[in-house]
Design a protein around this motif. Structure first.
Motif, PDB file in Angstrom:
ATOM      1  N   LEU A  99       0.809  -1.221   0.000  1.00  0.00           N
ATOM      2  CA  LEU A  99       0.000   0.000   0.000  1.00  0.00           C
ATOM      3  C   LEU A  99       0.841   1.270   0.000  1.00  0.00           C
ATOM      4  O   LEU A  99       0.524   2.231  -0.702  1.00  0.00           O
ATOM      5  N   PHE A 100       1.910   1.273   0.809  1.00  0.00           N
ATOM      6  CA  PHE A 100       2.691   2.501   0.968  1.00  0.00           C
ATOM      7  C   PHE A 100       4.123   2.402   0.440  1.00  0.00           C
ATOM      8  O   PHE A 100       4.861   3.388   0.484  1.00  0.00           O
ATOM      9  N   ILE A 146      -1.024  10.994  -0.614  1.00  0.00           N
ATOM     10  CA  ILE A 146       0.319  11.549  -0.850  1.00  0.00           C
ATOM     11  C   ILE A 146       1.354  10.433  -0.753  1.00  0.00           C
ATOM     12  O   ILE A 146       2.267  10.344  -1.583  1.00  0.00           O
ATOM     13  N   GLY A 147       1.218   9.573   0.268  1.00  0.00           N
ATOM     14  CA  GLY A 147       2.142   8.457   0.424  1.00  0.00           C
ATOM     15  C   GLY A 147       2.106   7.523  -0.758  1.00  0.00           C
ATOM     16  O   GLY A 147       3.144   6.991  -1.186  1.00  0.00           O
ATOM     17  N   GLY A 174       5.264   9.480  -1.918  1.00  0.00           N
ATOM     18  CA  GLY A 174       6.262   8.897  -1.023  1.00  0.00           C
ATOM     19  C   GLY A 174       6.236   9.483   0.377  1.00  0.00           C
ATOM     20  O   GLY A 174       5.593  10.497   0.640  1.00  0.00           O
ATOM     21  N   SER A 175       6.974   8.831   1.283  1.00  0.00           N
ATOM     22  CA  SER A 175       6.924   9.199   2.702  1.00  0.00           C
ATOM     23  C   SER A 175       7.532  10.572   2.986  1.00  0.00           C
ATOM     24  O   SER A 175       7.137  11.241   3.941  1.00  0.00           O
ATOM     25  N   SER A 176       8.507  11.025   2.187  1.00  0.00           N
ATOM     26  CA  SER A 176       9.105  12.344   2.413  1.00  0.00           C
ATOM     27  C   SER A 176       8.076  13.456   2.229  1.00  0.00           C
ATOM     28  O   SER A 176       8.009  14.405   3.023  1.00  0.00           O
ATOM     29  N   ASP A 177       7.250  13.345   1.201  1.00  0.00           N
ATOM     30  CA  ASP A 177       6.193  14.326   0.976  1.00  0.00           C
ATOM     31  C   ASP A 177       5.145  14.266   2.091  1.00  0.00           C
ATOM     32  O   ASP A 177       4.589  15.301   2.486  1.00  0.00           O
ATOM     33  N   VAL A 178       4.881  13.048   2.593  1.00  0.00           N
ATOM     34  CA  VAL A 178       3.970  12.902   3.725  1.00  0.00           C
ATOM     35  C   VAL A 178       4.519  13.659   4.927  1.00  0.00           C
ATOM     36  O   VAL A 178       3.800  14.364   5.635  1.00  0.00           O
TER      37      VAL A 178
END
Length: 511
Positions: free
Chosen positions: A125-126, A262-263, A267-271
């Protein structure tokens, strides 16, 4: 009910709110400071990637809690004050034990599901392998979180608002922060974030249990009820709570759709960057949550006695206070969004500046929906609340899917803002239709004028200053003083406001 008794009821209720809210304000204010310091420690020590991973883990965990709670928390918060008002202590004992049994079983079941599906969720999912260990640690916390929340509902339902606020807000956040700092000091690294979260939940569980055991011992005594009465209690409880299962799930989906989409796309950086703006903007929900801790059980009692006029006046007065406090904060957040992010999170999160501007508008409207949303629940229209959140969640999800791939975090912020505006409009007409309450006073127009003038002046004056912490404090102080002066000049305050201010003054000078 004659006019005199109605006015006395309103005055008494407002005085209770004022006296209790001083302690709650201080408690919640310090807890918010600790909460943001907790997030800042994570963001600055581990960077956007780990901060984003933590945000995603929190989303998944709270979503699992919503599913497994069956709407019982909201049900307890409604039925405990209701049964207390009718002196039915046996009903409270029964509903308490029933809730603990069901939620213990469901929380263990869903915690196992979360633990063993953590790899699938993280990878598929992520696309974030580092999320696995976060989810496994948090899955251990689920049963303690659930049953601890039942004890907190008991405390709040018995109107021990100060104790509830201290344990659930200040104490829990303090434990998380201290645990995080100690774990970082001993070199536990990124896992210290999830572990500190777990430690905070475990501590709250034990403290809430001990308080209920020794301060509310009557709840733990045996109950005497006929089977017919038990069935009636469960029926009413389920009819109210079951729609809230889906409402909670959908509300969590709505609240965390931004970060999740967003994730998925970015990706996690944008999150992580987006979650620098989101918690700052969500500070505006602090004020209504402060008042609603006291107002909700109070309004339930008034509703049980059919005192609709008292409910109407209380709602209007609290809504006015929310607007008076939040409008200047909104203006400062909008005008100095970049400075807020830079000071709190650092330059690496400055990409969230525009998102914060957009979100500040959304959360201003969100703060204005809280009274109406709670009135819908007070009158038992949980199904209507479910319909509202379905409409809102679908609308928000579609907007996110359309806007995030192209506009990134700004698209997510715009989706949330438009959704909150829509919710505000829907709730306004629903509360008017069902109980003929419009929680708005005409003097609110004067409040808008009072904040507009210093905002325009500040917009012009700020170009002559280098924006930093000192200049923000100076400009902000000038803004607040001018705003207060205009509030007085425009006569935006009424008799109730001045009486409450006198109570605040007495409470503060005594402490």
């Amino acid at each position: 009910m004659n006019k005199k008794s109605k006015d006395e009821d309103i005055d008494d209720s407002l005085k209770i709110i004022a006296k209790t809210s001083v302690f709650i304000f201080v408690t919640v204010l310090f807890s918010k400071v600790l909460f943001y310091f907790y997030r800042i420690v994570i963001a600055r020590n581990f960077g956007p990637a780990v901060y984003g991973t933590f945000s995603l883990a929190s989303i998944v965990f709270l979503f699992a809690v919503s599913i497994s709670s069956f709407g019982f928390f909201e049900g307890l918060l409604r039925f405990i004050p209701f049964y207390r008002g009718t002196k039915k202590i046996n009903n409270i004992r029964y509903i308490f034990r029933f809730s603990v049994l069901i939620l213990t079983l469901s929380s263990i079941f869903f915690s196992l599901i979360l633990f063993f599906s953590s790899e699938f969720i993280s990878i598929n999912l992520f696309h974030e392998p580092n999320l696995i260990i976060f989810l496994k640690i948090l899955s251990i916390a689920m049963p303690f979180y659930m049953i601890g929340s039942v004890f907190l509902c008991l405390i709040r339902g018995f109107e021990k608002i100060k104790v509830h606020s201290f344990i659930s807000e200040f104490f829990q956040t303090l434990i998380k922060l201290v645990s995080l700092l100690l774990l970082i000091f001993f070199g536990v690294k990124a896992n210290s974030v999830a572990l500190s979260y777990l430690i905070g939940i475990l501590t709250v569980f034990f403290v809430a249990y001990l308080y209920c055991r020794y301060k509310l011992p009557e709840i733990f005594k045996s109950y005497i009820l006929k089977e017919k009465i038990k069935k009636q209690i469960k029926s009413k409880f389920f009819l109210y709570s079951i729609p809230l299962i889906f409402s909670n799930i959908l509300f969590d989906l709505f609240a965390y759709t931004d970060s999740s989409v967003i994730g998925f796309f970015k990706g996690s950086s944008d999150v992580g960057i987006y979650n620098a703006a989101f918690p700052i903007a969500s500070l505006m929900v602090f004020v209504p949550s402060l008042f609603l801790q006291i107002l909700f059980p109070m309004v339930i009692r008034e509703f049980s006695e059919k005192k609709i006029e008292v409910m109407r006046e209380l709602s209007k007065q609290i809504q006015k206070w929310i607007l008076i406090i939040n409008l200047p904060f909104f203006s400062l957040m909008f005008l100095f969004s970049g400075a807020f992010i830079n000071i709190l999170f650092g330059e690496q999160y400055m990409a969230a500046e525009q998102a914060l501007k957009i979100l500040s508008v959304g959360f201003l409207f969100c703060s204005m929906t809280q009274i109406s949303e709670n009135l819908i629940l007070v009158i038992g229209k949980s199904k209507i609340s479910l319909i509202d959140i379905i409409i809102l969640s679908v609308f928000n999800f579609v907007l996110n899917i359309l806007l995030i791939p192209k506009y990134g975090i700004n698209g997510a912020a715009f989706s949330t803002t438009i959704s909150y505006i829509l919710l505000n409009i829907i709730l306004f007409f629903q509360v008017k239709y069902y109980i003929n309450i419009v929680p708005i006073r005409r003097k609110m127009i004067r409040i808008l004028i009072s904040v507009a003038i210093p905002s325009i002046i500040l917009l012009y004056v700020r170009q002559f200053f280098s924006i930093n912490l000192i200049s923000i404090i100076l400009l902000g102080s000038f803004f607040i003083l001018l705003y207060i002066l205009l509030i007085l000049v425009t006569k935006s305050l009424d008799r109730n406001d001045f009486e409450i201010l006198r109570i605040f003054k007495r409470k503060i000078t005594r402490t």
